[in-house]
Design a protein around this motif. Sequence first.
Motif, PDB file in Angstrom:
ATOM      1  N   ALA A   1      -9.463 -23.306  40.082  1.00  0.00           N
ATOM      2  CA  ALA A   1      -8.759 -24.327  39.304  1.00  0.00           C
ATOM      3  C   ALA A   1      -8.313 -25.505  40.156  1.00  0.00           C
ATOM      4  N   ALA A   2      -8.084 -25.271  41.456  1.00  0.00           N
ATOM      5  CA  ALA A   2      -7.702 -26.363  42.354  1.00  0.00           C
ATOM      6  C   ALA A   2      -8.921 -27.065  42.944  1.00  0.00           C
ATOM      7  N   ILE A   3     -10.053 -26.389  43.001  1.00  0.00           N
ATOM      8  CA  ILE A   3     -11.264 -26.976  43.575  1.00  0.00           C
ATOM      9  C   ILE A   3     -11.925 -27.941  42.608  1.00  0.00           C
ATOM     10  N   ALA A   4     -12.059 -27.547  41.354  1.00  0.00           N
ATOM     11  CA  ALA A   4     -12.836 -28.305  40.378  1.00  0.00           C
ATOM     12  C   ALA A   4     -12.402 -29.767  40.228  1.00  0.00           C
ATOM     13  N   PRO A   5     -11.100 -30.088  40.201  1.00  0.00           N
ATOM     14  CA  PRO A   5     -10.698 -31.488  39.987  1.00  0.00           C
ATOM     15  C   PRO A   5     -10.977 -32.417  41.169  1.00  0.00           C
ATOM     16  N   THR A   6     -11.437 -31.887  42.311  1.00  0.00           N
ATOM     17  CA  THR A   6     -11.634 -32.727  43.493  1.00  0.00           C
ATOM     18  C   THR A   6     -13.039 -33.315  43.575  1.00  0.00           C
ATOM     19  N   ALA A   7     -13.890 -33.091  42.577  1.00  0.00           N
ATOM     20  CA  ALA A   7     -15.209 -33.723  42.564  1.00  0.00           C
ATOM     21  C   ALA A   7     -15.045 -35.237  42.652  1.00  0.00           C
ATOM     22  N   ARG A   8     -15.987 -35.899  43.288  1.00  0.00           N
ATOM     23  CA  ARG A   8     -15.847 -37.334  43.555  1.00  0.00           C
ATOM     24  C   ARG A   8     -15.595 -38.140  42.280  1.00  0.00           C
ATOM     25  N   HIS A   9     -16.283 -37.833  41.207  1.00  0.00           N
ATOM     26  CA  HIS A   9     -16.130 -38.637  40.000  1.00  0.00           C
ATOM     27  C   HIS A   9     -14.833 -38.310  39.250  1.00  0.00           C
ATOM     28  N   LYS A  10     -14.166 -37.224  39.647  1.00  0.00           N
ATOM     29  CA  LYS A  10     -12.899 -36.867  39.015  1.00  0.00           C
ATOM     30  C   LYS A  10     -11.692 -37.317  39.828  1.00  0.00           C
ATOM     31  N   LEU A  11     -11.934 -37.792  41.039  1.00  0.00           N
ATOM     32  CA  LEU A  11     -10.835 -38.146  41.934  1.00  0.00           C
ATOM     33  C   LEU A  11      -9.950 -39.273  41.392  1.00  0.00           C
ATOM     34  N   PRO A  12     -10.516 -40.334  40.789  1.00  0.00           N
ATOM     35  CA  PRO A  12      -9.626 -41.370  40.253  1.00  0.00           C
ATOM     36  C   PRO A  12      -8.621 -40.825  39.236  1.00  0.00           C
ATOM     37  N   ALA A  13      -9.068 -39.919  38.392  1.00  0.00           N
ATOM     38  CA  ALA A  13      -8.140 -39.343  37.408  1.00  0.00           C
ATOM     39  C   ALA A  13      -7.115 -38.441  38.089  1.00  0.00           C
ATOM     40  N   LEU A  14      -7.547 -37.713  39.106  1.00  0.00           N
ATOM     41  CA  LEU A  14      -6.639 -36.807  39.812  1.00  0.00           C
ATOM     42  C   LEU A  14      -5.513 -37.562  40.499  1.00  0.00           C
ATOM     43  N   LEU A  15      -5.834 -38.723  41.065  1.00  0.00           N
ATOM     44  CA  LEU A  15      -4.842 -39.491  41.817  1.00  0.00           C
ATOM     45  C   LEU A  15      -4.147 -40.557  40.973  1.00  0.00           C
ATOM     46  N   ASP A  16      -4.498 -40.650  39.720  1.00  0.00           N
ATOM     47  CA  ASP A  16      -3.962 -41.700  38.853  1.00  0.00           C
ATOM     48  C   ASP A  16      -2.436 -41.630  38.793  1.00  0.00           C
ATOM     49  N   GLY A  17      -1.823 -42.790  38.961  1.00  0.00           N
ATOM     50  CA  GLY A  17      -0.368 -42.888  38.827  1.00  0.00           C
ATOM     51  C   GLY A  17       0.403 -42.680  40.105  1.00  0.00           C
TER      52      GLY A  17
END
Length: 485
Positions: free
Chosen positions: A256-272
């Motif tokens: 669950a912690a690995i999946a959100p770190t994909a390159r195309h998901k990083l902007p959403a992960l770091l948003d805000g």
Amino acid sequence: MRACNRNVGRGRYAAEPALTERPDAHGQATMTQESDDTPQHPSAPIDRLSTITSPDPSVHRTLADACRHAGDELGALAHLIAAHTLDAYATGSPDARTNGLCDVATGYFMKGDHAVAARWYELVLTLDPNVAAACQNLAAIHAGEGNTALAEVYRERAYGIQRVFVEETAGWTRSVLILCTGKGTGNVPFEALLPGARNRRIKYAIDYASDDEDARLPAFDLVFNAIGDPDIAAPLEGRLARFEARCSRPLLNPLAAIAPTARHKLPALLDGLDGAQTAPCVRYEVENVGPRASLRSLLADHAVTFPLLARPVAAHGGDGLVLCDSMETLEGRLSTQEGAQYLTAFHDCQSADGFYRKYRVIYVDRQPLPYHLVISPHWIAHYFSADMERHAWKLDEERRFLQDPRAALGERAMNAIADIGERLDLDYGGIDFTLLPDGEVFVFEANATMLAHYERDNGVLAHKNQYVQHIVDAFEQMLAHRTAG
């Protein structure tokens, strides 16, 4: 990491490595070939590659003499070991083992003499076709040479034989199960993080193992999921989820912690996050995008503009990375590639002095620890290509960053870095980033596949080792805390 197993279930697990050297002499010794009854003396080079796999002990004794005359003591020892091993197999000795030949092959493999290593591994498999580690390392060698089909043959063969590999030394006090895959895990430095003097390492190629094999694993105290690349982990989502659901031990870096770190998901992960930004990125799948209009729409929908970077998924270290400045360039690139690609808007992060800087911070239990700084004349900034060792001023700047990151980066950047660690929520991970003129952090990537390793104690980069030790010590403290009680 790449030594042959001593017996089934005990040996070494060989992930796919990045190849750093090439054989320079293809294992050649020097000798004169005259008539069969003429003494041989060092004189002219001959190619030993074709004779390494010979099943004739006398051939290896002859080559041992030739190597000794040529000053190649390693080669001489290798051929003597081969001769003794072949003698034992020829006589049906109960002591016949391929262990010595495995060590020979692995010695050449670790030196980077992969052509020579491959022939020794082939000899091992001629004598015992069930040596999994020989198949593993042949897979690694062929993959490094671009022979993916043959690499896959040996990989399937290796993990059909064995999926659990145990490394232990006398005195170990903790048993750690390391989840791996046959095709590699990304740059997760579990060997540095889990020193063998303290940790028994049980490496489990879970992608080749059936669910019922989980119950037959050796006893372990905790699990470290070393499948840190989300692109490698994604196809195994169901398998990993079932393992996690059944696991009663502490587990580091869950899926669950690995999946959100994909390159195309990083902007959403770091948003805000205040003081942090990253570039828009989209994952391109050839089967999902048709004509040019569809490609343009894909880029526009994700705010990816030219120039942009294209790279294969699951690629690291700049492998396959290209800069595309137009739709024509991009289409030309995509037409030559198989598989998915990441398309990322290029952000020119050149510093005022004309150099590009890439900092790396490692997170252990979400806490940031500095690892290195690369200062490069090129926008692809990697330590090995930036010529860091030849420029004292670069190393001095790196030292200042390592000694006091807050002074080097500023309060705003360090606060952002701390916030990123909490947002990632990884037990082990890291970020590559640069510092923008306004003090913000521009993140290139943030995930669990961040390499950290020791340098030579007497080398130019020895100043980094104390900071690597900080990382290793912090990891050990986390392990002790997770397994306490």
